[in-house]
Design an enzyme around this catalytic site. Sequence first.
Site, PDB file in Angstrom:
ATOM      1  N   PHE A  84     -20.922  41.084  27.479  1.00  0.00           N
ATOM      2  CA  PHE A  84     -20.804  42.439  28.036  1.00  0.00           C
ATOM      3  C   PHE A  84     -19.426  43.049  27.838  1.00  0.00           C
ATOM      4  O   PHE A  84     -19.282  44.272  27.861  1.00  0.00           O
ATOM      5  CB  PHE A  84     -21.115  42.407  29.536  1.00  0.00           C
ATOM      6  CG  PHE A  84     -20.017  41.774  30.377  1.00  0.00           C
ATOM      7  CD1 PHE A  84     -18.920  42.514  30.805  1.00  0.00           C
ATOM      8  CD2 PHE A  84     -20.076  40.433  30.732  1.00  0.00           C
ATOM      9  CE1 PHE A  84     -17.909  41.934  31.555  1.00  0.00           C
ATOM     10  CE2 PHE A  84     -19.077  39.842  31.491  1.00  0.00           C
ATOM     11  CZ  PHE A  84     -17.988  40.606  31.904  1.00  0.00           C
ATOM     12  N   CYS A 102     -11.606  37.680  26.442  1.00  0.00           N
ATOM     13  CA  CYS A 102     -11.344  36.262  26.204  1.00  0.00           C
ATOM     14  C   CYS A 102      -9.925  36.010  25.713  1.00  0.00           C
ATOM     15  O   CYS A 102      -9.461  34.880  25.738  1.00  0.00           O
ATOM     16  CB  CYS A 102     -12.360  35.689  25.221  1.00  0.00           C
ATOM     17  SG  CYS A 102     -12.197  36.317  23.543  1.00  0.00           S
ATOM     18  N   SER A 138     -19.446  32.687  27.597  1.00  0.00           N
ATOM     19  CA  SER A 138     -18.828  31.643  28.408  1.00  0.00           C
ATOM     20  C   SER A 138     -19.041  30.270  27.780  1.00  0.00           C
ATOM     21  O   SER A 138     -19.963  30.065  26.976  1.00  0.00           O
ATOM     22  CB  SER A 138     -19.422  31.663  29.819  1.00  0.00           C
ATOM     23  OG  SER A 138     -20.779  31.237  29.783  1.00  0.00           O
TER      24      SER A 138
END
Length: 493
Positions: A152, A284, A229
């Site tokens: 997202f 990230c 993730s």
Amino acid sequence: MKTVTHWIAGKPFTDAPGARGTWGTVTDPATGEVTAQVAMAGAEEADAAVAAAKRAYATWRTTSLAQRIAVLFRYRALLDARRDDIAALITAEQGKVHADALAEVARGLEIVELACGIGTALKGDTSTEVSGRVDVASFRQPLGVVVGISPFNFPAMIGMWMFPMAIACGNTFVHKPSGKAPSASMLLAELAAEAGVPDGVLNILHGDKVAVDALLDHPDVAAVSFVGSTPVARHVYSRAAASGKRVQALGGAKNHMLVLPDADLDAAADAAVTAAYGSAGQRCMAVSVVVAVGTAGDALVPRIAERAARITIGPGNDPASEMGPLVTREHRDEVADYVAGAAAQGADVVLDGRDVTVEGLENGHWMGISLLDRVSTASDAYRNEIFGPVLCVVRVETFEEGLAVINGSRYGNASSVFTRDGGTARRFQLEVEAGMVGVNVPMPVPVGYHSFGGWKDSAFGDHRMYGSEAVHFYTQGKVVTSVWPEAAARASR
């Protein structure tokens, strides 16, 4: 209410949602209001998307490089012309401020531009007369149907890191974006069709784990690209590899910034604030830990706090806003719990963003700036990826101790060092256990013609994203050894 459906075979997939028939909700993070419903694919829709890609592959793989490149150049021009529209969709569903959304589009365009030069990257090699009249040639060919699964936090960019290079190499693509922010991917697909990308070459499939697993198991899928993730990256890698697919799966991160006393501390503070709190920390490559060596911490923490306190928090469509909300209420609450837990586990809470709200938008997913000092490496706030506007400061006495802290992390995505000493910087870049390294650069995201990816629990698979490694991931090599009978006959006379 707006409805977001799939994009299959060059058009919106308006058939009945299939065996599943379920819908997800899309929320405006700044208001908390549900703004759209998104179709959630099951096995039937996954089959339809893969079948469309497989049909298109039969002709796209043999389409000339010149034609593929021409399509990509037109695509690049259309994306450039619609930057603001793409960015507006990102802001509306993901929450980041318009400037950050525009920067996301720009980074995605960088990879489209790289794909426009695919002709040079796909060149093969030839050796003649390796033996009497024997030639050897090596070249690369596309894999077939490729799947991309993106998160997202970058609804446009990460898909653009994947499918332009994949289709430039002659593959066809099924993109599964996040259901939290699905609309940008649909506009990317519409613009691809307008540019002349044939029906079925690029498909968009929305959904959750049901859709993902259907794609991972599908016998006609040759390879899978993933960003998300670490637990999900591990699942994608294990499941897809078990069925014989090529996989690149990039996972989570806990990026460290090592600051030595000799560093330019004002520059280091500016870098820490930008890298930790930009895009509300939902990236990230965000710096989530500053490792302060010796006396650096006492001077650095007040500088970070003073700069961070000046950040204007508000809706992404307000030009005055410098940081927007978090993507969902659940995620906001999870981030707030980490701040509370850090205090309970002994950290000094220098800035606490848990009670921040925006007037008139009280139902938005607001989380202010949090700065945690003297954080223990045993604490949850240090060990886990928070993915929010929370910066931890760990104090150490020496460079060696700081390097050991960084290398002790299970993540190895990116790390940076701030120092004026060239020898120290050189040692850091050679010894740090991370895939991307910055020297006085807080977020060392490689430019498009290099490749992106981490080490350890931050990446699974053997290939990184974009750059030259994308060509190797999205193609397979073939070597041909040849000798022609008539040539052999002449040689024997």
